[in-house]
Scaffold this active site. Structure first.
Site, mmCIF file in Angstrom:
data_model
loop_
_atom_site.group_PDB
_atom_site.id
_atom_site.type_symbol
_atom_site.label_atom_id
_atom_site.label_comp_id
_atom_site.label_asym_id
_atom_site.label_seq_id
_atom_site.Cartn_x
_atom_site.Cartn_y
_atom_site.Cartn_z
ATOM 1 C CB CYS A 104 -0.869 -0.014 1.114
ATOM 2 S SG CYS A 104 -2.105 -1.603 1.170
ATOM 3 C CG HIS A 130 -1.193 4.629 5.618
ATOM 4 N ND1 HIS A 130 -1.442 4.297 4.004
ATOM 5 C CD2 HIS A 130 -1.344 3.348 6.210
ATOM 6 C CE1 HIS A 130 -1.477 2.953 4.175
ATOM 7 N NE2 HIS A 130 -1.403 2.484 5.315
ATOM 8 C CD GLU A 171 -0.340 8.171 9.203
ATOM 9 O OE1 GLU A 171 -0.110 8.894 8.076
ATOM 10 O OE2 GLU A 171 -1.135 7.299 9.402
ATOM 11 C CE LYS A 213 -5.230 4.252 3.052
ATOM 12 N NZ LYS A 213 -4.474 5.400 3.224
ATOM 13 C CG HIS A 256 -6.076 0.572 2.607
ATOM 14 N ND1 HIS A 256 -5.442 1.326 1.591
ATOM 15 C CD2 HIS A 256 -5.315 0.073 3.488
ATOM 16 C CE1 HIS A 256 -4.007 1.000 2.019
ATOM 17 N NE2 HIS A 256 -4.085 0.310 3.034
ATOM 18 C CG PHE A 297 0.997 -6.117 4.652
ATOM 19 C CD1 PHE A 297 0.522 -5.196 5.859
ATOM 20 C CD2 PHE A 297 -0.023 -6.992 4.358
ATOM 21 C CE1 PHE A 297 -0.694 -5.391 6.563
ATOM 22 C CE2 PHE A 297 -1.027 -7.367 5.114
ATOM 23 C CZ PHE A 297 -1.346 -6.602 6.145
#
Length: 492
Positions: free
Chosen positions: A243, A383, A394, A414, A419, A478
């Site tokens: 992502c 994010h 974050e 999002k 997402h 990831f």
């Protein structure tokens, strides 16, 4: 991609079959809640697959933060300054840029129950599914029927971006197309094409596999098909960092321009994973919200009651161009890309570092690359996936870099579109640039019970007027992939 919460001593445990009383479960820590730990295989017994020993202590990495330095001067060379001259997207709100941002400003949710496949037996039955998508005028009918949606979204978003930059096909044919490249990445690739190919193999044998199985599955095909259709012969490849993908592509594309290897780069991300394999896979990771009874309220970044992310899809593409080239052709300059950075947590496949060093160092490096001081940044498109660990990690990293956040706005796109995985950074870069151009930042919806550690204005539930001086857009994936890009209003 969303970071799944966990502890250092709890790694993922993979097995090819369900374990018995002397084996390990598929996951000993599911990312959102602890599941029952089963005893690991006893000595002498070698189960199939790979086991990460939960008793092992977390591997310590001695990491030293970058020394505090004053921000360097901004780039003055017109050949090395990178500007944005076009934008294109495919989203849950359609393919028009202004409509997309208007819906965000309204705080409208694009999340709904999935009907692309029968999800009635799935524990998660909703997502940011794109409906009524049309490729008319962008993809010929024969190819359109064959293509995976991942590449259909890419082609439409890419060509719309070129049109937005006044680079229609007739114009491109008058230019040196060896100086125009394409860099559109994806986290998953042609997942439907891949799944269909595997199903054909299992059910009917290899002779029934379509010849398009491999070409429409591999992750580089978006960039390739867009270049084939438009004749763009410059740097061409894809990046796949889950992502964080789209921001990685922006960063790499800008560097091609800065090094003099291209005048224009078509860059961004694309994804189409809302199908049985994609949704089922993320359910298996226990990363998704399970609010089937209220899907539009499921994605709630920084809210105490968040329970995972909501899947989305689409594509977001920017036309990045050297300022010198843009001025020569009289292009409409939308914004300026000041810089970016990419780093790795070097910690865990899905969990963020508890100290936030990977993210904070990425933000710091992006500002150094941009020639921007932390005090100049007053907007963060976060994010913010709505996972337990990722959201706070974050925020803590942001607070570590920006000591005074009293004038800062930070929002989560999002919360409304889900997402988009490899496409997320592309869609969010467009939202960031629209905030710069309109003077309005969209809300983070579903803010009911904010985490007390979140002391930055998240623009809860209603849009706010805000003049963006410098904005950053964060994307993490990831594998510990971190990426940050920096945008600002264009000032000659």
């Amino acid at each position: 991609m969303a970071s799944i919460a966990g502890t250092c001593s709890s790694g993922l445990i993979f097995k090819t079959k369900e374990s018995g009383s002397n084996g390990a479960s598929l996951f000993q820590y599911n990312g959102l809640r602890v599941v029952e730990k089963k005893q690991l295989a006893s000595a002498g017994h070698k189960p199939n697959g790979f086991i990460s020993n939960p008793a092992a202590k977390c591997r310590r990495i001695r990491a030293v933060a970058s020394p505090t330095v004053s921000a360097p001067k901004r780039e003055k060379d017109l050949k090395k300054r990178v500007v944005i001259t076009g934008m294109g997207l495919v989203s849950v709100f359609g393919s028009d840029i202004d409509t997309f941002y208007d819906k965000l400003l309204e705080g409208q949710s694009g999340i709904s129950l999935i009907d692309r496949f029968d999800a009635s037996t799935f524990s998660v039955q909703f997502g940011g599914q794109i409906r009524d998508f049309s490729s008319k005028g962008y993809i010929d009918g024969k190819n359109d029927r064959r293509l995976d949606d991942c590449w259909r979204y890419c082609l439409v978003a890419g060509k719309r971006a070129l049109d937005d930059a006044s680079l229609e096909q007739a114009v491109l044919e008058t230019m040196d197309r060896t100086r125009i490249g394409v860099l559109v990445g994806t986290g998953m690739g042609g997942l439907t094409a891949f799944s269909n190919g595997v199903e054909a193999l299992i059910q009917k044998g290899y002779k029934k596999i379509t010849p398009f199985f491999i070409p429409y599955s591999i992750t580089n095909m978006g960039s390739a098909l867009l270049a084939i259709d438009t004749g763009l012969m410059g740097p061409n490849y894809s990046i796949s960092t889950a992502c964080a993908t789209a921001n990685y592509c922006f960063y790499a594309a800008a560097n091609h321009i800065r090094r003099g290897e291209a005048d224009i780069m078509v860059a961004g991300g694309t994804e189409a994973a809302i199908m049985a394999t994609g949704v089922g896979g993320f359910i298996a990771c226990r990363a998704l919200s399970q609010r089937n009874n209220e899907p539009q309220k499921a994605s709630r970044p920084w809210d105490k009651d968040r329970d995972g992310f909501v899947m989305g899809e689409g594509s977001g593409v920017l036309i990045m161009e050297s300022l010198e080239h843009a001025l020569k052709r009289g292009a409409n300059i939308i914004a300026e890309y000041l810089g970016g950075a990419v780093t790795c947590d070097a910690h865990h496949m899905t969990d963020p570092r508890s100290d936030g060093l990977g993210v904070s160092s990425c933000i710091t490096k992006s500002l150094e690359d941009a020639g921007v001081s932390p005090e100049e940044v007053n907007y963060v498109n976060a994010h913010a996936t709505s996972t337990l660990a990722g959201d706070l990690a974050e925020v803590n990293a942001i607070k570590k870099v920006f000591k005074d956040t009293s004038e800062m706005k930070m929002n989560g796109t999002k919360s409304m579109i889900g997402h988009g995985l490899g496409a997320a950074g592309g869609l969010e870069a467009i939202a960031t640039i629209k905030a710069i151009n309109t003077g309005w930042v969209h809300p983070t919806i579903n803010q009911y019970n904010l985490e007390p550690d979140v002391t930055i204005d998240t623009v809860p539930n209603l849009k706010k007027q805000h003049e963006v001086n410098v904005g950053i857009s964060n994307s993490f994936g990831f594998g510990g992939h971190n990426s940050v890009v920096v945008f600002a209003p264009f000032r000659p």
